[in-house]
Design a protein around this motif. Structure first.
Motif, PDB file in Angstrom:
ATOM      1  N   LEU A 349       0.836  -1.198   0.000  1.00 48.32           N
ATOM      2  CA  LEU A 349       0.000   0.000   0.000  1.00 48.32           C
ATOM      3  C   LEU A 349       0.872   1.249   0.000  1.00 48.32           C
ATOM      4  N   GLY A 350       1.927   1.212   0.836  1.00 45.17           N
ATOM      5  CA  GLY A 350       2.903   2.288   0.871  1.00 45.17           C
ATOM      6  C   GLY A 350       2.322   3.681   1.018  1.00 45.17           C
ATOM      7  N   SER A 351       2.964   4.636   0.374  1.00 48.08           N
ATOM      8  CA  SER A 351       2.547   6.032   0.455  1.00 48.08           C
ATOM      9  C   SER A 351       1.363   6.349  -0.456  1.00 48.08           C
ATOM     10  N   SER A 352       0.964   5.383  -1.278  1.00 50.30           N
ATOM     11  CA  SER A 352      -0.113   5.643  -2.239  1.00 50.30           C
ATOM     12  C   SER A 352      -1.460   5.879  -1.558  1.00 50.30           C
ATOM     13  N   VAL A 353      -1.600   5.401  -0.307  1.00 48.10           N
ATOM     14  CA  VAL A 353      -2.886   5.567   0.385  1.00 48.10           C
ATOM     15  C   VAL A 353      -2.867   6.751   1.345  1.00 48.10           C
ATOM     16  N   VAL A 354      -1.713   7.418   1.499  1.00 46.15           N
ATOM     17  CA  VAL A 354      -1.642   8.588   2.382  1.00 46.15           C
ATOM     18  C   VAL A 354      -2.554   9.681   1.822  1.00 46.15           C
ATOM     19  N   GLY A 355      -3.368  10.228   2.702  1.00 48.03           N
ATOM     20  CA  GLY A 355      -4.332  11.235   2.294  1.00 48.03           C
ATOM     21  C   GLY A 355      -5.724  10.677   2.059  1.00 48.03           C
ATOM     22  N   ARG A 356      -5.859   9.373   2.051  1.00 48.84           N
ATOM     23  CA  ARG A 356      -7.163   8.765   1.817  1.00 48.84           C
ATOM     24  C   ARG A 356      -7.999   8.703   3.093  1.00 48.84           C
ATOM     25  N   SER A 357      -9.300   8.639   2.910  1.00 49.63           N
ATOM     26  CA  SER A 357     -10.251   8.600   4.035  1.00 49.63           C
ATOM     27  C   SER A 357     -10.769   7.178   4.202  1.00 49.63           C
ATOM     28  N   ILE A 358     -10.738   6.690   5.440  1.00 47.06           N
ATOM     29  CA  ILE A 358     -11.151   5.319   5.717  1.00 47.06           C
ATOM     30  C   ILE A 358     -12.052   5.272   6.955  1.00 47.06           C
ATOM     31  N   ALA A 359     -12.697   4.138   7.136  1.00 44.14           N
ATOM     32  CA  ALA A 359     -13.448   3.855   8.365  1.00 44.14           C
ATOM     33  C   ALA A 359     -12.859   2.594   8.974  1.00 44.14           C
ATOM     34  N   ILE A 360     -12.487   2.652  10.259  1.00 43.24           N
ATOM     35  CA  ILE A 360     -11.815   1.543  10.946  1.00 43.24           C
ATOM     36  C   ILE A 360     -12.762   0.941  11.961  1.00 43.24           C
ATOM     37  N   TYR A 361     -12.898  -0.372  11.931  1.00 40.72           N
ATOM     38  CA  TYR A 361     -13.817  -1.056  12.847  1.00 40.72           C
ATOM     39  C   TYR A 361     -13.146  -1.306  14.197  1.00 40.72           C
ATOM     40  N   TRP A 362     -13.831  -0.897  15.281  1.00 40.92           N
ATOM     41  CA  TRP A 362     -13.380  -1.143  16.653  1.00 40.92           C
ATOM     42  C   TRP A 362     -14.332  -2.160  17.277  1.00 40.92           C
ATOM     43  N   PRO A 363     -13.892  -3.410  17.465  1.00 39.43           N
ATOM     44  CA  PRO A 363     -14.789  -4.459  17.973  1.00 39.43           C
ATOM     45  C   PRO A 363     -15.392  -4.141  19.343  1.00 39.43           C
ATOM     46  N   ASN A 364     -14.603  -3.585  20.259  1.00 37.96           N
ATOM     47  CA  ASN A 364     -15.129  -3.297  21.598  1.00 37.96           C
ATOM     48  C   ASN A 364     -16.226  -2.249  21.555  1.00 37.96           C
ATOM     49  N   ASP A 365     -16.102  -1.283  20.650  1.00 39.32           N
ATOM     50  CA  ASP A 365     -17.122  -0.235  20.509  1.00 39.32           C
ATOM     51  C   ASP A 365     -18.213  -0.633  19.527  1.00 39.32           C
ATOM     52  N   LYS A 366     -17.953  -1.731  18.792  1.00 43.96           N
ATOM     53  CA  LYS A 366     -18.910  -2.257  17.820  1.00 43.96           C
ATOM     54  C   LYS A 366     -19.338  -1.202  16.796  1.00 43.96           C
ATOM     55  N   GLU A 393      -3.049   7.255  15.807  1.00 40.99           N
ATOM     56  CA  GLU A 393      -2.475   5.950  16.163  1.00 40.99           C
ATOM     57  C   GLU A 393      -1.851   5.348  14.916  1.00 40.99           C
ATOM     58  N   ASN A 394      -0.885   4.453  15.125  1.00 44.03           N
ATOM     59  CA  ASN A 394      -0.262   3.707  14.038  1.00 44.03           C
ATOM     60  C   ASN A 394      -0.905   2.336  13.965  1.00 44.03           C
ATOM     61  N   ILE A 395      -1.318   1.920  12.786  1.00 46.20           N
ATOM     62  CA  ILE A 395      -1.956   0.619  12.634  1.00 46.20           C
ATOM     63  C   ILE A 395      -1.364  -0.113  11.428  1.00 46.20           C
ATOM     64  N   HIS A 396      -1.481  -1.439  11.462  1.00 47.14           N
ATOM     65  CA  HIS A 396      -1.226  -2.247  10.280  1.00 47.14           C
ATOM     66  C   HIS A 396      -2.580  -2.403   9.596  1.00 47.14           C
ATOM     67  N   ILE A 397      -2.752  -1.754   8.467  1.00 48.78           N
ATOM     68  CA  ILE A 397      -4.039  -1.787   7.773  1.00 48.78           C
ATOM     69  C   ILE A 397      -4.469  -3.221   7.482  1.00 48.78           C
ATOM     70  N   CYS A 398      -3.512  -4.093   7.219  1.00 43.19           N
ATOM     71  CA  CYS A 398      -3.835  -5.484   6.896  1.00 43.19           C
ATOM     72  C   CYS A 398      -4.397  -6.260   8.087  1.00 43.19           C
ATOM     73  N   LEU A 399      -4.290  -5.716   9.291  1.00 42.55           N
ATOM     74  CA  LEU A 399      -4.800  -6.388  10.487  1.00 42.55           C
ATOM     75  C   LEU A 399      -6.158  -5.834  10.928  1.00 42.55           C
ATOM     76  N   HIS A 400      -6.742  -4.952  10.136  1.00 41.63           N
ATOM     77  CA  HIS A 400      -7.982  -4.298  10.553  1.00 41.63           C
ATOM     78  C   HIS A 400      -9.055  -4.395   9.479  1.00 41.63           C
ATOM     79  N   THR A 401     -10.292  -4.399   9.940  1.00 36.42           N
ATOM     80  CA  THR A 401     -11.433  -4.346   9.035  1.00 36.42           C
ATOM     81  C   THR A 401     -11.618  -2.893   8.614  1.00 36.42           C
ATOM     82  N   ILE A 402     -11.398  -2.624   7.335  1.00 38.93           N
ATOM     83  CA  ILE A 402     -11.345  -1.254   6.812  1.00 38.93           C
ATOM     84  C   ILE A 402     -12.385  -1.061   5.712  1.00 38.93           C
TER      85      ILE A 402
END
Length: 440
Positions: A349-366, A393-402
């Motif tokens: 993914l690298g720098s090509s996704v910098v600046g993009r808008s995403i939604a990140i799923y938080w299981p505890n907050d559902k 926060e720093n995340i590994h995008i591949c470890l999250h539901t995006i």
């Protein structure tokens, strides 16, 4: 009783005095007055504000919770004793329940052959368990100590040790005490000083407070409510929301359950020496969990922190679980280290996704939280995301539901999502670089 032949005291009275009959004073109460008095005491006992100085042990304003608390149902009530509260005037520090609030799920538990659900919302000493019948139907709700007694373990009088949690695979796992301690560690010291709103089901309102202390030995957090009342709670058993600057203005994104299921990331098969497991998705940095797997039966076992998985595999001295733990290849062999795998995934993914808008799923907050990708950390393969001002926060995008909000999912992520079953997932290598910043 008086001497033989003497008149008994008047029914319902009490004798007060210093000695002889001459200075006795008899206080009489008609039966209806006695009944009114008993009802008044019962009402006071049902109130959360019944303080220790008013006739017994309860939640004390301005102090810590005594060992014995006033008797409440699951969730309790913060309504004051007689006279009844004027419902037109909200209790100090209360707030309406958000429309999108989802109550915390009950926890499946077992004691001997008795199964039940540990209900959320119960406060210390008032925890309740719903008995589950053999046919799977719900039964009676009872206090946890009564559930322990019904299962034949009443002599122990330590229900948190006697009752065990049932894991997602249906196996009987660790005692409730250990589970509560592990869940508490996930919140840990980092939530101390944060402002929260705690949902009280019986009052159907949320009460504002500040988390002021963390007990590592039990997993509890002490909360100071805005009305001055303190208590120790298990955050994992409470439905609550953050109210401070790091969460109050965090924007939620509506995503249907069906779409979330399509986006959901699968666990990643891993191994360390001969110990096998799966790395679970959606964990925050420093809280990564691995579920141990029995290779003979493919049965799912205990969920532990990644560092604990490393220790149990005999590599605890390394204290670098991302290097010690390796991805499991489709043929069952050991592939690249998790660190290398994450670096490679991030580099696609690298720098090509910098600046993009995403939604990140938080299981505890559902729920999904909106964020912007602000940086790429080449060394670790992480991406920095910003939820709002000073909320990073720093995340590994591949470890999250995006969910990608401003266009199609990046091609690399579409072809090979994290935790997919593609055969070549485990054999990929990574790159290196330097980290800019991360959120605690």
């Amino acid at each position: 009783r008086g001497p033989p032949g003497s008149a008994p005291p008047k029914l319902g009275g009490s004798r007060l005095g210093s000695g002889g009959d001459d200075d006795e004073e008899v206080l009489e109460h008609p039966w209806e007055d006695i009944l009114k008095l008993l009802k008044s005491v019962q009402k006071r006992r049902s109130s959360r504000r019944w303080e220790q100085g008013e006739g017994g042990a309860g939640l004390v304003s301005g102090g810590k919770t005594p060992k014995s608390t006033s008797k409440l149902g699951a969730g309790g009530s913060r309504s004051p004793p007689d006279p009844p509260q004027d419902k037109s005037k909200p209790v100090e520090g209360s707030m309406p329940v958000p429309k999108n609030l989802k109550e915390r799920d009950p926890v499946r538990v077992s004691c001997n052959d008795l199964h039940g659900l540990l209900l959320p919302g119960g406060h210390k000493g008032e925890e309740k368990i719903r008995v589950m019948k053999p046919n799977g139907k719900s039964g009676e709700d009872m206090r946890a100590v009564e559930f322990e007694r019904l299962a034949g373990k009443g002599a122990a009088k330590k229900w948190k040790t006697s009752v065990r949690v049932i894991d997602k695979s249906g196996d009987v796992g660790v005692p409730v005490s250990q589970w509560l301690m592990d869940q508490g560690k996930a919140f840990g010291e980092k939530v101390v000083k944060r402002q929260v709103g705690v949902y009280w089901p019986m009052d159907n309102v949320m009460y504002k407070g500040t988390l002021v202390e963390y007990n590592e030995g039990t997993g509890e957090h002490e909360i100071l409510y805005q009305d001055g009342v303190k208590e120790w709670i298990y955050l994992c058993l409470q439905t609550f929301i953050y109210l401070d600057e790091n969460a109050e203005f965090r924007e939620q994104v509506e995503v249907s359950e069906a779409e979330r299921a399509c986006l959901e990331v699968k666990p990643l098969g891993v191994r360390c020496n001969t110990l096998q497991g799966v790395l679970l998705p959606s964990s925050r940095r420093g809280e990564e969990q691995v579920r141990i797997v029995n290779p003979a039966t493919r049965g799912k076992g205990e969920e532990v922190k990644a560092s604990e998985f490393e220790r149990r595999a005999g590599k605890g001295s390394a204290k670098k679980w991302r290097s010690s733990i390796h991805v499991t290849l489709p043929d069952g062999g050991s592939g690249p280290s998790v660190q290398e795998w994450l670096q490679d995934k991030g580099s696609k993914l690298g720098s090509s996704v910098v600046g993009r808008s995403i939604a990140i799923y938080w299981p505890n907050d559902k729920c999904f939280y909106k964020a912007n990708v602000t940086d790429y950390v080449e060394k670790s393969g992480e991406h920095e995301v910003e939820y709002g001002e000073d909320d990073y926060e720093n995340i590994h995008i591949c470890l999250h539901t995006i969910k990608w909000l401003d266009g199609a999912e990046p091609t690399a992520a579409s072809k090979k999502r994290a935790h997919s079953d593609d055969e070549d997932d485990g054999a990929e290598q990574g790159r290196s670089g330097a980290s800019k910043r991360s959120r605690a």
